[in-house]
Design a protein around this motif. Structure first.
Motif, PDB file in Angstrom:
ATOM      1  N   TYR A   1      94.860  16.916 106.275  1.00 21.36           N
ATOM      2  CA  TYR A   1      95.872  17.063 105.786  1.00 21.36           C
ATOM      3  C   TYR A   1      97.345  16.759 106.895  1.00 21.36           C
TER       4      TYR A   1
ATOM      5  N   GLU B   1     101.377  15.890 108.519  1.00 21.27           N
ATOM      6  CA  GLU B   1     102.530  14.662 107.841  1.00 21.27           C
ATOM      7  C   GLU B   1     103.046  14.410 109.337  1.00 21.27           C
TER       8      GLU B   1
ATOM      9  N   ASN C   1     100.786  12.739 104.541  1.00 20.38           N
ATOM     10  CA  ASN C   1     102.807  12.898 103.758  1.00 20.38           C
ATOM     11  C   ASN C   1     103.669  12.920 104.739  1.00 20.38           C
TER      12      ASN C   1
ATOM     13  N   PRO D   1     103.748   9.186 100.665  1.00 23.72           N
ATOM     14  CA  PRO D   1     102.013  10.011 100.916  1.00 23.72           C
ATOM     15  C   PRO D   1     100.547   9.138  99.731  1.00 23.72           C
TER      16      PRO D   1
ATOM     17  N   SER E   1     101.419   8.676  95.433  1.00 18.58           N
ATOM     18  CA  SER E   1     102.325   9.558  94.526  1.00 18.58           C
ATOM     19  C   SER E   1     102.771   8.644  93.755  1.00 18.58           C
TER      20      SER E   1
ATOM     21  N   ASP F   1      99.299  15.625  93.692  1.00 20.34           N
ATOM     22  CA  ASP F   1     100.772  16.388  94.019  1.00 20.34           C
ATOM     23  C   ASP F   1     100.540  17.745  94.309  1.00 20.34           C
TER      24      ASP F   1
ATOM     25  N   TYR G   1      99.482  18.765  96.839  1.00 20.65           N
ATOM     26  CA  TYR G   1     100.026  18.667  98.537  1.00 20.65           C
ATOM     27  C   TYR G   1     101.825  18.363  98.592  1.00 20.65           C
ATOM     28  N   LEU G   2     102.134  17.970  98.240  1.00 25.15           N
ATOM     29  CA  LEU G   2     102.817  17.416  98.474  1.00 25.15           C
ATOM     30  C   LEU G   2     104.884  18.405  97.732  1.00 25.15           C
TER      31      LEU G   2
END
Length: 568
Positions: A73, A75, A244, A251, A269, A562, A564-565
């Motif tokens: 993951y 960002e 992300n 994303p 996404s 979704d 992870y957002l």
């Protein structure tokens, strides 16, 4: 007395542990998302305000190494996501940069080529690689250069002696575009004395999209079987990455491995997913390779809000290599096969084909194309949407080609459920010199393997050199397409997520064709075969991706984008 002291020491120890800062503090939302997908978080990193995490799957492990499958993951902006990758996986990035290219290049040569000859050809190809990477860098969007710079910085943070560099990362991510732009177009026999039979052509991929009446639950499923040389790297390191971004890009989740900025399968996404398959063609531009294949997927998926939008983005990206792209849109229930090559304002399609056959009028000329082709061409791209209707007039050229190559045009060959080769061992294709129709006649089914169906773009693959290099592959390309079509038709109206996974996994050794992969590398104990790439199924409606990587005996993994957002 000793017992009391022991208890006191233990109490002090646990107090210190409990009072220490929890290394996973601030990652609670990511831990929860990972848990739902079957992962345990094992390593975290922060850079400025951005977070990165590495997680291991609880049950899916590599058959040979027993190492759990992994998910990243990331960002932040481009540099930050690259930096976090380097910190979390610097050893994997190092291995990808040092061994992947050489490993895959070896698979581009016939196994019977002698050592001296092999080294000679490899040196030529490596020269192309270095020249091509240097020339392509100006076309790489700055965000991906920044991400590579961040990756280098992260690797240096963990190991000052790292040999990871932007140049090496570029080789991993655009190197094969540089090689294929020449591989497809240059007649090596005239330039280097290399014979077509000395080269091996890795072309094996399958894709489909089903939705609407094709599915029992009305969801949109996008299947993708990426079959490509692993270089002795991907079977151990392929997994998933959730990106992300905080810089305005969408994303997405990608199937890739550390060191790959690009991706072999993507889903964002907004419910837009993409895949890329090899397409041997002469419509390339080695002088300006541009952005293609795995980098194209990453670039477009971060931006596309629909399949239509994705196409518009691709048109404006400088390209120099022929590839097939599959785009699935789960929000609008659309899908399209983009048959593409080098960026060109105008294309003289017959000029790419075998001129002897053109002179004999065995292939369509420009006048015939103008009268019967029904596709719009945009800067070297053609588009086969899910409601595409094949222009049947082109089938008339097939009789002469089948006769010329002494092949058989059997009954019902061109029907909706037809086969050119009735099994994967039959060799009934007149090489690439024919026009196969689109089998799919339902607007909620679209299928792609490794060849063009749009007639004008098909001509681009009929160059004699390209055909000679890929001569042993054409029957397999066509058979995979025909078989996949029949399997989807057999399940039409009854397809759910489980059935869609079964269909895209149709070549697995434990399925209908157990001997299809007999020549593929086995595990050390001989009990299972490696997966040449990754088999994936995207539920585009719910934005869940399932992937099978490593060995066929390994478990599948998934990522629910979704989850992870959500906000912390």
């Amino acid at each position: 007395m000793h017992k009391s002291i022991t208890i006191l020491v233990l109490c002090l120890f646990f107090c210190l542990v409990l009072s220490a800062e929890n290394p996973y503090k601030g990652f609670e939302d990511i831990i929860a998302a990972l848990d739902k997908d079957g992962y345990n978080i094992v390593k975290v990193a922060k850079y400025k305000k951005s977070r990165g995490a590495l997680a291991y799957h609880r049950t899916a492990v590599n058959y040979e190494t027993k190492k759990p499958k992994q998910l990243f993951y990331l960002e932040g902006n481009a540099f930050e996501m690259g930096y976090l990758t380097g910190v979390l996986a610097h050893e994997d990035v190092e291995i990808t940069c040092s061994k992947f290219i050489d490993g895959v290049l070896t698979d581009f040569l016939n196994g019977d080529v002698g050592t001296g000859r092999r080294n000679f050809i490899l040196e030529i190809v490596k020269t192309w690689l270095k020249e091509g990477v240097k020339s392509v860098r100006p076309d790489v969007p700055q965000e991906y250069i920044d991400e590579m710079k961040g990756m280098v910085a992260g690797c240096k943070k963990m190991n000052l002696k790292t040999e990871v560099s932007v140049s090496k990362l570029l080789m991993v991510n655009v190197g094969f575009d540089c090689i294929l732009s020449r591989y497809y177009t240059l007649d090596f026999s005239n330039i280097y004395g290399i014979k077509p039979e000395e080269l091996n052509a890795p072309v094996m991929c399958n894709d489909f999209s089903v939705f609407g009446n094709a599915t029992v639950d009305k969801k949109h499923y996008f299947g993708r079987d990426f079959m490509f040389p692993t270089g002795g790297i991907m079977e151990y390191r392929l997994g998933m990455t959730v990106y992300n971004p905080t810089d305005g890009r969408l994303p997405m989740v990608a199937v890739n491995c550390p060191g790959m900025v690009g991706s072999v399968t993507t889903m964002n996404s907004r419910g837009v997913g993409m895949a890329v398959d090899n397409l041997p063609g002469n419509n390339c531009n080695p002088k300006r390779v541009g952005i293609n294949s795995i980098m194209m997927l990453r670039h477009v998926t971060h931006r596309a809000t629909s399949a239509r939008h994705a196409v518009d983005i691709m048109v404006d990206v400088p390209r120099g290599v022929s590839w097939l792209y599959f785009i699935a849109d789960g929000t609008n229930d659309e899908a399209v096969v983009v048959e593409g090559g080098a960026t060109m304002d105008k294309m003289d399609f017959p000029a790419f084909a075998n001129q002897d056959f053109m002179w004999l009028q065995m292939l369509p000329n420009s006048t015939f194309l103008n009268n019967h082709e029904n596709q719009q061409h945009r800067k070297g791209l053609t588009f086969r949407w899910n409601d595409y209707k094949y222009p049947q007039e082109f089938l008339k050229f097939n009789a002469d080609m089948f006769n010329y190559f002494e092949k058989r045009e059997h009954k019902n060959m061109w029907s909706t459920r037809g086969y050119v080769n009735k099994n994967y061992e039959e060799k009934n294709c007149p090489l690439y010199y024919f026009f196969p129709p689109q089998r799919e006649n339902k607007d909620d089914v679209l299928i792609m393997t490794n060849f063009s169906i749009v007639p004008s773009m098909r001509l681009c693959g009929m160059n004699p050199w390209t055909v000679n290099v890929y001569a042993k592959r054409y029957d397999d390309m066509q058979w995979r397409y025909d078989e996949l079509n029949v399997q989807i038709l057999d399940s039409y109206g009854k397809i759910d997520e489980k059935k869609a996974i079964e269909i895209i996994d149709y070549l697995a050794p434990y399925k209908k064709f157990p001997h299809y992969y007999d020549k593929i590398k086995s595990s050390p104990d001989g009990k299972t075969k490696i997966i040449k790439g990754a088999v994936s199924l995207c539920n585009m409606t719910d934005r869940v991706i399932h992937s099978h990587v490593g060995y066929y005996a390994d478990g599948w993994i998934k990522a629910t984008l979704d989850n992870y957002l959500s906000k912390k």
